[in-house]
Scaffold this motif. Sequence first.
Motif, short mmCIF file in Angstrom:
data_model
loop_
_atom_site.label_atom_id
_atom_site.label_comp_id
_atom_site.label_asym_id
_atom_site.label_seq_id
_atom_site.Cartn_x
_atom_site.Cartn_y
_atom_site.Cartn_z
N ASN A 187 -27.06 -0.76 31.98
CA ASN A 187 -27.75 -2.36 31.07
C ASN A 187 -27.04 -3.59 31.06
N PRO A 188 -27.73 -3.67 30.44
CA PRO A 188 -26.00 -5.67 30.07
C PRO A 188 -25.06 -5.24 28.77
N ILE A 189 -24.11 -6.00 29.70
CA ILE A 189 -23.25 -5.22 28.39
C ILE A 189 -23.30 -5.80 27.43
N ASP A 190 -23.26 -4.95 25.80
CA ASP A 190 -22.88 -6.16 24.57
C ASP A 190 -21.75 -5.79 24.81
N PRO A 191 -20.84 -7.67 24.76
CA PRO A 191 -19.40 -8.03 23.63
C PRO A 191 -19.21 -7.33 22.94
N ASP A 192 -19.82 -7.22 21.94
CA ASP A 192 -19.24 -6.03 20.82
C ASP A 192 -18.88 -4.71 21.00
N LEU A 193 -19.40 -4.14 22.23
CA LEU A 193 -19.25 -3.12 22.53
C LEU A 193 -18.36 -2.66 23.28
N PHE A 194 -17.93 -2.89 23.96
CA PHE A 194 -17.15 -3.33 25.60
C PHE A 194 -16.70 -4.68 26.16
N PHE A 195 -14.99 -4.53 25.49
CA PHE A 195 -14.83 -5.60 26.15
C PHE A 195 -12.73 -5.12 26.12
N ILE A 196 -12.25 -6.26 26.40
CA ILE A 196 -10.82 -6.17 27.18
C ILE A 196 -10.34 -7.06 25.59
N GLU A 197 -9.04 -6.68 25.43
CA GLU A 197 -8.36 -6.66 24.63
C GLU A 197 -6.44 -6.49 23.75
N ASP A 198 -5.55 -7.30 23.97
CA ASP A 198 -4.40 -6.94 23.89
C ASP A 198 -3.70 -6.79 22.60
N ASP A 199 -4.60 -7.46 21.77
CA ASP A 199 -3.61 -7.73 20.62
C ASP A 199 -4.21 -6.67 19.33
N PRO A 200 -3.22 -5.98 19.31
CA PRO A 200 -3.08 -4.34 18.24
C PRO A 200 -4.25 -4.71 17.13
N VAL A 201 -4.01 -6.08 16.51
CA VAL A 201 -4.43 -6.94 15.07
C VAL A 201 -5.71 -7.02 15.02
N LYS A 202 -5.93 -7.69 16.84
CA LYS A 202 -7.36 -7.88 16.74
C LYS A 202 -8.30 -6.94 16.58
N ILE A 203 -7.95 -5.78 17.14
CA ILE A 203 -8.67 -4.84 17.70
C ILE A 203 -9.22 -3.51 16.59
N VAL A 204 -7.88 -3.56 15.46
CA VAL A 204 -7.65 -2.84 14.72
C VAL A 204 -9.08 -3.87 13.48
N ASP A 205 -9.77 -5.12 13.47
CA ASP A 205 -9.73 -6.50 12.73
C ASP A 205 -11.43 -6.16 13.10
N HIS A 206 -11.56 -5.98 14.84
CA HIS A 206 -12.90 -5.94 15.12
C HIS A 206 -13.58 -4.77 14.74
N LEU A 207 -12.66 -3.51 14.98
CA LEU A 207 -13.35 -2.57 14.48
C LEU A 207 -13.56 -2.10 12.83
N LYS A 208 -12.75 -2.42 12.12
CA LYS A 208 -13.66 -2.52 10.70
C LYS A 208 -14.83 -3.56 10.18
N GLU A 209 -14.51 -4.53 11.01
CA GLU A 209 -15.67 -5.57 11.15
C GLU A 209 -17.53 -4.83 11.18
N PHE A 210 -16.99 -4.21 12.38
CA PHE A 210 -17.91 -3.38 12.93
C PHE A 210 -18.31 -2.85 12.47
N TYR A 211 -17.53 -1.20 11.56
CA TYR A 211 -18.06 -0.52 10.58
C TYR A 211 -18.58 -1.15 9.58
N ARG A 212 -18.39 -2.41 9.38
CA ARG A 212 -18.53 -2.20 7.89
C ARG A 212 -20.37 -2.95 8.20
N THR A 213 -20.51 -3.44 8.79
CA THR A 213 -21.68 -4.66 9.46
C THR A 213 -22.77 -3.43 9.91
N HIS A 214 -21.95 -2.15 10.64
CA HIS A 214 -22.76 -1.49 11.38
C HIS A 214 -22.42 -0.04 9.85
N PRO A 215 -22.44 0.79 9.03
CA PRO A 215 -22.33 1.72 8.45
C PRO A 215 -23.13 2.91 8.78
N ASP A 216 -24.65 2.57 8.77
CA ASP A 216 -25.26 3.65 9.73
C ASP A 216 -24.45 3.95 10.87
#
Length: 226
Positions: A187-216
């Motif tokens: 299936n098409p890849i959702d860039p919010d769900l599958f991507f590459i990142e080197d910066d641990p701060v950006k990874i954590v920030d992405h996860l925090k934002e993702f679950y703030r906007t998808h608490p369900d």
Amino acid sequence: MSGNKEISTPTIQRTNEIMSEMLHAADTLKKIGIAVSVFGSARITSESPYYALGEALGKGLAQAGFVVIAGGGPGLMEAANKGAFESGGTSVGLHIKLKREAKSNSYLSIDLPFQHFLSRKATFFMHSTAYVVLPGGFGTLDELFEALTLIQTGKVPPGPVILVGKSFWGGMFDWIREQLLGLELINPIDPDLFFIEDDPVKIVDHLKEFYRTHPDLAKQVGNKPI
């Protein structure tokens, strides 16, 4: 031979052991909160830059309120557990005894031993809302592709799968897009769900934002939103 006599075979015995391990893990982890699984090689030493990266990820995840689940062994599993544990977070190790991983590491709040890969892998996916994948070999690749398969088939709730290390994962990621996606084998890849990142701060920030906007999504695995 009596028709009421129970017959025990090696297959039945293994099945019972697997079920017992899964039930014990489910009972132990039922109230841990939002957890992120961190996968990576047992072979990478503490001198590697990837070890420092894994430790930084564990620390950042714990400080953001996530529970860190890793394999409980040495290498990058230890790095993630160490970062979480030394930051005062909950550090879970799903340890399976192997020649290279004879004992669990020393940075675990919860140490769950396993004899069977099947029950161990099921525990990762039953209790995690996201997956962070550091460099690794066949075991790490197995965990990565099982996470992607379960998400794309709807067997687990959708959650981010983040590859850490562009120089390590870049070629494989391009192949996935060009061959698997290009030939419409996935299936098409959702860039919010599958991507590459080197910066641990950006990874954590992405996860925090993702679950703030998808608490369900967090609630679908029985965990509380952060």
